[in-house]
Design a protein around this motif. Structure first.
Motif, PDB file in Angstrom:
ATOM      1  N   TYR A 250      -7.333   3.774   0.584  1.00  0.00           N
ATOM      2  CA  TYR A 250      -6.270   2.917   0.052  1.00  0.00           C
ATOM      3  C   TYR A 250      -5.264   2.533   1.139  1.00  0.00           C
ATOM      4  O   TYR A 250      -4.720   1.427   1.124  1.00  0.00           O
ATOM      5  N   ARG A 254      -4.405  -1.172   2.277  1.00  0.00           N
ATOM      6  CA  ARG A 254      -3.027  -1.659   2.381  1.00  0.00           C
ATOM      7  C   ARG A 254      -2.785  -2.323   3.739  1.00  0.00           C
ATOM      8  O   ARG A 254      -2.152  -3.387   3.824  1.00  0.00           O
ATOM      9  N   ASP A 255      -3.311  -1.711   4.802  1.00  0.00           N
ATOM     10  CA  ASP A 255      -3.143  -2.261   6.147  1.00  0.00           C
ATOM     11  C   ASP A 255      -3.829  -3.614   6.262  1.00  0.00           C
ATOM     12  O   ASP A 255      -3.267  -4.573   6.802  1.00  0.00           O
ATOM     13  N   THR A 263      -0.236  -8.527  -1.086  1.00  0.00           N
ATOM     14  CA  THR A 263       0.493  -7.345  -1.529  1.00  0.00           C
ATOM     15  C   THR A 263      -0.206  -6.735  -2.732  1.00  0.00           C
ATOM     16  O   THR A 263      -0.627  -7.443  -3.650  1.00  0.00           O
ATOM     17  N   TYR A 265       0.273  -3.923  -5.755  1.00  0.00           N
ATOM     18  CA  TYR A 265       1.229  -3.095  -6.479  1.00  0.00           C
ATOM     19  C   TYR A 265       0.490  -2.121  -7.388  1.00  0.00           C
ATOM     20  O   TYR A 265      -0.478  -2.496  -8.051  1.00  0.00           O
ATOM     21  N   ASN A 266       0.983  -0.902  -7.440  1.00  0.00           N
ATOM     22  CA  ASN A 266       0.415   0.095  -8.343  1.00  0.00           C
ATOM     23  C   ASN A 266       1.290   0.140  -9.602  1.00  0.00           C
ATOM     24  O   ASN A 266       2.461   0.530  -9.540  1.00  0.00           O
ATOM     25  N   ALA A 275      -0.446   4.888  -1.620  1.00  0.00           N
ATOM     26  CA  ALA A 275      -0.534   3.865  -0.576  1.00  0.00           C
ATOM     27  C   ALA A 275       0.179   2.572  -0.947  1.00  0.00           C
ATOM     28  O   ALA A 275       0.643   1.845  -0.056  1.00  0.00           O
ATOM     29  N   PHE A 276       0.263   2.263  -2.228  1.00  0.00           N
ATOM     30  CA  PHE A 276       0.793   0.966  -2.662  1.00  0.00           C
ATOM     31  C   PHE A 276       2.159   1.127  -3.320  1.00  0.00           C
ATOM     32  O   PHE A 276       2.401   2.121  -4.023  1.00  0.00           O
TER      33      PHE A 276
END
Length: 281
Positions: A250, A254-255, A263, A265-266, A275-276
């Motif tokens: 994750y 994200r990277d 982007t 979002y969690n 990670a988010f």
């Protein structure tokens, strides 16, 4: 000489070379298309138990965005309520025959899905009864590579962008997010991604590791038996390492998302994924 740095550099070089070989040997021509338009946003629907709560409290939010479902979601009433525009299968189990739950899944795709949906399956997987799927004009099959790619960041991001591979696909959520990105979505929400397995992890008096992975739906006894059989004999260190692989993936995602202006979002209450950024909807 800094032996830690040397070891890290050697390890990354080994991963990079290994990833190149995996791409050459395992990856096939993929067919994922950029289908997102304008400011389309998508919600990746994991199978965690919190999904029921999210649907009940944030249904309007879900209804107004594209949705991607996974695994056995199509065997539940929620599938017909949410009508996902995308669906991802990854585990080889979903391409076997003679299993009632799997057979029902493909029956739903071929006979009961009456809205347009992209079905993502691995390039090397064989669809059971492919002619039945072709007869449903609402289903579009797109192929993707599950090849794990790691090592040099430049190589990784190139491979992700080209669809040659992805961060190590420990579970179906990893290819699902990557496919959402490669379909052109730049705002992605992740729901039903509890990943709280560590809460239920234990070892019995016979040194058998017990790992309970609940879903938003109730698994059949046959499915519970199948999963228990697959995990039988796995020592704790291997299971914990598999958790490490998933959670690290994750951060790799994200990277990569940041490098292409996306982007993630969690929106999963109580999720273990760190990670988010979190968002309440």
């Amino acid at each position: 000489m800094n032996f830690d740095r040397l070891a890290q550099a050697t390890g990354k070089l080994s991963q990079t070379i290994g990833s190149i070989l995996k791409i050459v040997l395992l990856s096939r021509s993929q067919s994922v298309k950029r289908t997102a338009t304008g400011n389309d946003e998508i919600i990746v629907l994991g199978n965690g138990p919190s999904l029921n709560q999210t649907v009940e409290t944030s249904y309007t939010f879900l209804e107004s965005r594209k949705k991607l479902a996974v695994n056995f979601a199509a065997n539940t009433p929620l599938y017909f309520r949410l009508k996902p525009e995308y669906y991802v299968l990854a585990d080889p189990h979903f391409f076997s025959t003679g299993n009632e739950a799997v057979d029902n899944l493909w029956l739903t795709f071929s006979k009961k899905t009456d809205w347009d949906m992209v079905l993502f399956i691995p390039t090397r997987a064989k669809i059971p009864n492919p002619e039945e799927i072709k007869r449903n004009p609402h289903i579009t099959v797109e192929r993707y590579n599950l090849t794990p790619v790691e090592g040099c960041k430049r190589l990784c991001h190139l491979a992700y962008r080209k669809g040659w591979g992805m961060p190590r696909p420990r579970n179906v959520l990893i290819p699902s997010i990557m496919l959402a990105l490669n379909s052109g979505f730049r705002t992605i929400y992740v729901a039903g991604a509890d990943h709280s397995w560590m809460k239920t992890l234990s070892v019995d008096e016979n040194n058998n590791v017990v790992s309970i992975q609940p879903h938003f739906y109730k698994d059949s006894e046959k499915e519970n038996t199948r999963v228990s059989t697959e995990y039988a004999g796995y020592p704790l260190y291997k299971i914990v390492y598999s958790f490490y692989v998933a959670f690290k993936a994750y951060f790799d995602i994200r990277d990569y998302a940041g490098s292409i202006g996306a982007t993630i979002y969690n929106i999963t209450p109580g999720s273990f994924i760190d990670a988010f950024p979190r968002k309440t909807v």
